[in-house]
Motif scaffolding. Structure first.
Motif, PDB file in Angstrom:
ATOM      1  N   ASP A  49       0.818  -1.359   0.121  1.00 25.73           N
ATOM      2  CA  ASP A  49      -0.076  -0.208  -0.088  1.00 25.73           C
ATOM      3  C   ASP A  49       0.772   1.225   0.174  1.00 25.73           C
ATOM      4  O   ASP A  49       1.325   1.591   0.869  1.00 25.73           O
ATOM      5  CB  ASP A  49      -0.945  -0.004   1.262  1.00 25.73           C
ATOM      6  N   VAL A  52     -11.144   2.663  -3.586  1.00 23.12           N
ATOM      7  CA  VAL A  52     -10.046   2.220  -4.289  1.00 23.12           C
ATOM      8  C   VAL A  52     -10.492   1.187  -5.327  1.00 23.12           C
ATOM      9  O   VAL A  52     -11.031   0.165  -5.329  1.00 23.12           O
ATOM     10  CB  VAL A  52      -9.076   1.213  -3.242  1.00 23.12           C
ATOM     11  N   ASP A  77      -8.241  -0.879  -8.233  1.00 20.98           N
ATOM     12  CA  ASP A  77      -7.035  -1.064  -8.603  1.00 20.98           C
ATOM     13  C   ASP A  77      -6.786  -1.293  -9.948  1.00 20.98           C
ATOM     14  O   ASP A  77      -7.740  -1.333 -10.651  1.00 20.98           O
ATOM     15  CB  ASP A  77      -6.594  -2.617  -7.772  1.00 20.98           C
ATOM     16  N   VAL A  81      -2.851   7.899  -3.951  1.00 22.33           N
ATOM     17  CA  VAL A  81      -2.810   6.480  -3.939  1.00 22.33           C
ATOM     18  C   VAL A  81      -2.000   6.143  -5.263  1.00 22.33           C
ATOM     19  O   VAL A  81      -2.223   6.705  -6.234  1.00 22.33           O
ATOM     20  CB  VAL A  81      -4.143   5.879  -4.013  1.00 22.33           C
ATOM     21  N   SER A 101      -8.991   6.095  -7.488  1.00 29.86           N
ATOM     22  CA  SER A 101      -8.653   5.937  -6.173  1.00 29.86           C
ATOM     23  C   SER A 101      -8.333   6.894  -5.281  1.00 29.86           C
ATOM     24  O   SER A 101      -8.857   7.144  -4.207  1.00 29.86           O
ATOM     25  CB  SER A 101      -7.619   4.614  -5.990  1.00 29.86           C
ATOM     26  N   ARG A 123       1.322   5.356  -0.752  1.00 27.11           N
ATOM     27  CA  ARG A 123       0.629   6.575  -0.627  1.00 27.11           C
ATOM     28  C   ARG A 123       1.681   7.692  -0.933  1.00 27.11           C
ATOM     29  O   ARG A 123       2.394   7.801   0.460  1.00 27.11           O
ATOM     30  CB  ARG A 123      -0.391   6.712   0.280  1.00 27.11           C
TER      31      ARG A 123
END
Length: 457
Positions: free
Chosen positions: A283, A334, A336, A294, A328, A285
């Protein structure tokens, strides 16, 4: 004396043949021509075609008698510039009569504009054709009402480079017939193949009120929902241009070379990708640009091998990955790269062996409820203002620091007077600061769908 002259001054036609053979070998090996726009005759393409033009009287007789036995590879090679550079009848054009077309950016741009206009006209005719077929289908059905979903109204999507390359491949040795009008005519005869439609049925209820009694009655109606689908250039290769497998391969490589030549960023396919990804980044950011962004990387092992049409996200998915970053970040939900690639494919934004149509960016932004506005490279202050307001800017880049051909990146902020990016193909580039001038100079010169920059948010 004649022998001495041959040794001292090589025959231009022989020079052209040699250059053509060498380039054709490079193309078959999947290599692109990075210097095609340079030199007195536009690189190897120009060297071969220029030699034939310079000796066109002699060449015409030679080609007529020996093309099948000797020069077919040369002719096939020259089919592509035969259209892009205005044909074989005259080395000059009305757009720039004082300079040979090979050396005239003005002439080449205008010819490409004419090609684009011709394709657009035929595609609009194709839309009218599929709408007529839809009406006929509804008339023959048992439906009560109909609804037509046309995602291309006012925003056609297509890869002109693929059209040009497939058309040239289809002409084989008939190089003298190559012209924009001939290509348009060939497409027009097959316009039924440009679009198809998907029909679904839906029961909808409506309430009718009796004007006399005021009584309300609920009525059920069967609706036929038609969604227009763009079939894509890969479909045209089979149904419109009827290409052999070898012709498809050469046409695909020609299209990549043409994209590089024009600097349009249409080809985002990494041909050298070996199928491997990078270890999962987890993850990620970014918070160094004033807002939390993101980040996804298309090479991440979680996504790289997943499908994008018949391609893979690792090789061709910079567009969906860029929009996964944007959606996102700005919606808080979110999405992907795998989910975005599926959505892009299902909605017609995937272009086989080329990545994504530029229209993916405004299309995806609108679908996920985000405002989007196109922006040109001549509007740097708009880009800076948008980033300072917490918006994101998607850019389609041509050859340079970010790509060898075409690549979508996200501009995510400003720091110390420089630009922060979220590059779907490189985490290290995403940690660097970039001069805005580099991004402006390397952005696509012929972007579609309002680009090369899209302000979102």
């Amino acid at each position: 004396m004649a022998e001495d002259q041959r040794n001292d001054s090589p025959n231009p036609l022989e020079t052209g043949v040699s250059a053509a053979h060498n380039l054709r070998g490079a193309i078959k090996a999947g290599k692109t021509v990075s210097g095609a726009a340079k030199g007195a005759a536009a690189g190897p393409y120009g060297a071969a075609a220029g030699a034939l033009w310079e000796n066109r009287k002699t060449a015409g007789k030679l080609l007529a008698g020996m093309a099948v036995l000797l020069l077919l590879p040369v002719l096939f090679l020259l089919l592509l510039p035969g259209l892009v550079f205005g044909g074989f009848s005259d080395p000059h054009t009305s757009f720039d009569p004082d300079n040979p077309v090979f050396n005239s950016a003005t002439a080449i741009v205008e010819i490409c504009n004419e090609i684009t206009a011709a394709i657009t006209t035929v595609l609009n005719e194709g839309l009218a054709d599929v709408e007529e077929r839809i009406r006929a289908d509804f008339t023959a059905s048992d439906g009560d009402e109909m609804e037509v979903i046309n995602p291309y109204a006012g925003n056609l999507i297509y890869n002109a480079n693929q059209f040009v390359s497939q058309y040239c491949a289809a002409k084989e040795a008939d190089f003298q017939a190559i012209s924009i009008s001939d290509m348009a005519g060939m497409m027009r005869k097959n316009k039924k193949h440009l679009y198809s439609y998907r029909r679904t049925e839906e029961i909808r209820e409506k309430t009718e009120t009796d004007e006399t009694t005021g009584e309300e009655t609920v009525i059920s109606e069967k609706w036929m929902i038609y969604t227009i689908l763009y079939n894509g250039e890969a479909y045209f290769a089979d149904e419109v241009f009827s290409l052999s497998e070898e012709q498809k391969e050469l046409a695909d490589n020609y299209a990549q070379n043409l994209s590089l030549f024009l600097g349009d960023g249409m080809n985002q396919h990494m041909g050298g990708w070996d199928g491997t990804g990078i270890p999962s980044l987890g993850d990620v950011r970014f918070t160094d640009g004033g807002m939390e962004v993101v980040y996804f990387n298309q090479m991440d092992e979680r996504y790289a091998g997943k499908p994008y049409g018949t391609d893979r996200i690792g090789s061709s998915g910079c567009g969906p990955t860029a929009m996964a970053i944007v959606v996102s970040t700005l919606t808080g939900t979110v999405v992907d790269p795998v989910e975005m690639a599926e959505w892009a494919y299902e909605n017609g934004y995937w272009c086989k062996n080329s990545g994504s149509y530029h229209a993916l960016i405004p299309g995806a932004a609108g679908h996920f409820g985000l405002s989007v506005s196109g922006c040109t490279a001549s509007e740097p202050q708009r880009i800076l203002d948008a980033l300072s307001e917490g918006k994101l800017v998607v850019a389609i880049m041509a050859k340079g620091h970010f790509t060898k051909s075409g690549h979508f990146i996200v501009l995510r902020g400003v720091k110390d007077g420089k630009i922060l990016v979220a590059d779907p193909g490189s985490f290290s580039r995403s940690e660097q600061l970039w001069d805005l001038s580099i991004i402006l100079n390397e952005a696509s010169r012929r972007a579609g769908a309002g680009g090369p920059f899209w302000i979102i948010g």
